[in-house]
Design a protein around this motif. Sequence first.
Motif, PDB file in Angstrom:
ATOM      1  N   PRO A 214       0.765  -1.235   0.244  1.00  0.00           N
ATOM      2  CA  PRO A 214      -0.050  -0.092  -0.001  1.00  0.00           C
ATOM      3  C   PRO A 214       0.864   1.235   0.114  1.00  0.00           C
ATOM      4  CG  PRO A 214      -0.662  -1.284   1.733  1.00  0.00           C
ATOM      5  CD  PRO A 214       0.685  -1.916   1.183  1.00  0.00           C
ATOM      6  N   ARG A 215       0.374   2.122  -0.449  1.00  0.00           N
ATOM      7  CA  ARG A 215       0.929   3.737  -0.723  1.00  0.00           C
ATOM      8  C   ARG A 215       0.007   4.836  -0.117  1.00  0.00           C
ATOM      9  NH1 ARG A 215       4.500   0.948  -0.927  1.00  0.00           N
ATOM     10  NH2 ARG A 215       6.110   0.726  -2.541  1.00  0.00           N
ATOM     11  N   LEU A 216       0.298   5.766   0.488  1.00  0.00           N
ATOM     12  CA  LEU A 216      -0.480   6.889   0.698  1.00  0.00           C
ATOM     13  C   LEU A 216      -0.307   7.932  -0.220  1.00  0.00           C
ATOM     14  CD1 LEU A 216       0.162   7.762   4.619  1.00  0.00           C
ATOM     15  CD2 LEU A 216      -1.742   6.588   3.722  1.00  0.00           C
ATOM     16  N   SER A 217      -1.371   8.433  -0.808  1.00  0.00           N
ATOM     17  CA  SER A 217      -1.478   9.621  -1.558  1.00  0.00           C
ATOM     18  C   SER A 217      -0.981  10.864  -1.143  1.00  0.00           C
ATOM     19  CB  SER A 217      -2.895   9.758  -2.338  1.00  0.00           C
ATOM     20  OG  SER A 217      -3.112  11.221  -2.548  1.00  0.00           O
ATOM     21  N   PRO A 218      -0.172  11.223  -1.553  1.00  0.00           N
ATOM     22  CA  PRO A 218       0.318  12.716  -0.866  1.00  0.00           C
ATOM     23  C   PRO A 218      -0.814  13.818  -0.853  1.00  0.00           C
ATOM     24  CG  PRO A 218       1.404  12.648  -3.037  1.00  0.00           C
ATOM     25  CD  PRO A 218       0.785  11.392  -2.851  1.00  0.00           C
ATOM     26  N   THR A 219      -1.701  13.655  -1.722  1.00  0.00           N
ATOM     27  CA  THR A 219      -2.772  14.593  -1.620  1.00  0.00           C
ATOM     28  C   THR A 219      -3.973  14.285  -0.816  1.00  0.00           C
ATOM     29  OG1 THR A 219      -3.592  14.112  -3.792  1.00  0.00           O
ATOM     30  CG2 THR A 219      -2.248  15.724  -3.844  1.00  0.00           C
TER      31      THR A 219
END
Lengths: 211, 277
Positions: free
Chosen positions: B121-126
């Motif tokens: 999983p990855r977090l969206s910067p926005t």
Amino acid sequence: MTNPEAEIRIPRFDAYERVMHWMAALSFFYATLTGLALWSPKLYWMATMLGGGYHIRGSHPWVGIVFAVVMGVMARRWAKGMRLDADDRVWLTRMHKYATHDHAALPPSGRFNAGQKMLFWTQLAATLALFLSGFVLWFPEWMPRSLRLLSIAAHPLAAIGSITSILVHVYMGTAAVPHSMRAMLRGYVLPEWARFHHPKWYKTWRASNDV
Amino acid sequence: MIVAKLIDTTLCIGCKACEVACQEWNDQEYTMGTFDGSYQTKPELEYNFWNLIKFNEVEKDGATSWLMSKYQCMHCADAGCLAACPAPGAIVPLANGTIDFVHENCIGCGYCITGCPFDVPRLSPTSKKAYKCTLCSDRTAVGLEPACIKTCPTNCLTFGERDELLRMAETRAGELKADGFADAGVYNPQGVGGTNVLYVLKHASEPEQYGLPKDPVIPWTVSLWKGPMKWMGTFMFWGTVLGAFFHFVIYGPQDPEKHGHPADKAEAPPKEPNDKS
Ligand code: HEM
Ligand code: SF4
Ligand code: SF4
């Protein structure tokens, strides 16, 4: 009869110390509730109560920073006075006497007793651990995996330690030691209280005050 | 019925059609990466890039070869992301074995990243929410196969019932063995209870060469945190609260009148100001 207007008040905590202490308490309280919500889906209702999970994910770290800064201020103000002396070390070995109200068996305490001093150091150590591990958990995208894995266990562990010791502290400050709340809210205590709980501190006060 | 995706790495030609299909179906904008001297589109998965073909360059017997692999969420039976997630309904295990992310409920803590043994999983910067492959849950729900499967030109990718695919994978591994690839086998790591993304590998004893972890398990610090530590916390909390309560019930508050003074009997206080009696 003692005229309340004329009662002798011994100053215990000045305004700076009181504000500092209650800022620590409030930020700790908020960080505890939001932190528990982030801990387990079962405690998520705390997040719902405080504005929702997305919101508290944003606020918890900032309030944690406030708490850590206040603890830094507290350390600057109190660390020196919190060093254990010879009497304190004996006191700690007789803690059960304190808990069972056998006060005659205890060596005299100064401004803070050994239990209070231990609370202070426990909190300070826990704050440092919470601050460092919390910082790692704040920015998972930028932190190495090994640090995140360490922090994800260290942060709640430090929190359990500090919440437990604060529970004891709140019990002491409210129910177990009558009138100590006045010290932290209004800033003063009465001589009889000081003499009973903090005899060495009381003696210094007596020596330098002509009452 | 548990569904799965089978990836026969020996048939992958690196055309990246699945990457494009994934971007298109999920309506993700492509963000330019950096060119790092590899055919690989990006070094790693990103919040808006859920399906990565890895061009693993490996030296074998004096020759360099590509060991292709397709990297995405593995849809683990025992999913570390789910174990770590504090927000109810943010990670949902579907009845067909898919681990779906529901973004309305995600709070962006990023714990799933740490809980996942595959670092997926990855977090969206926005939006500050977590993203990954959903096994096209919006397609499988209406009986379609995932976009990557649909588009693959070589039959490297197959979608279907998990047990069936597992049998197919074993058969294919057997064929490879017969062809002289003694180390061929199926990647279906048991440490996470098996995955719903299965691989056929020529070098099954060295999955690292394909960029796949050898023995993935939910990290022990995550298990500790979600297991014993919870019991310990509950015990310490109630132990302390009840302990304090019953201490009060048994001993009551400290009372200077009753409890005798500490060893060093300090001088008794005056009753009133300037009373030096
Ligand atoms: C809402 C919860 C709290 C209550 C009701 C409370 C109450 C009190 C009281 C009545 C005192 C004065 C004791 C005395 O005169 O000797 C005190 C002192 C103190 N408080 Fe708190 N407090 C709370 C939370 C906290 C927190 C969160 C911290 C730090 C993390 C903290 C740290 C201290 C320290 C270090 C002292 C001085 C030593 C001691 O009395 O133990 N307190 N508190
Ligand atoms: S690969 Fe990672 S993100 Fe996908 S289901 Fe397993 S633990 Fe969750
Ligand atoms: S980022 Fe979202 S999905 Fe991941 S653990 Fe946190 S709440 Fe769950």
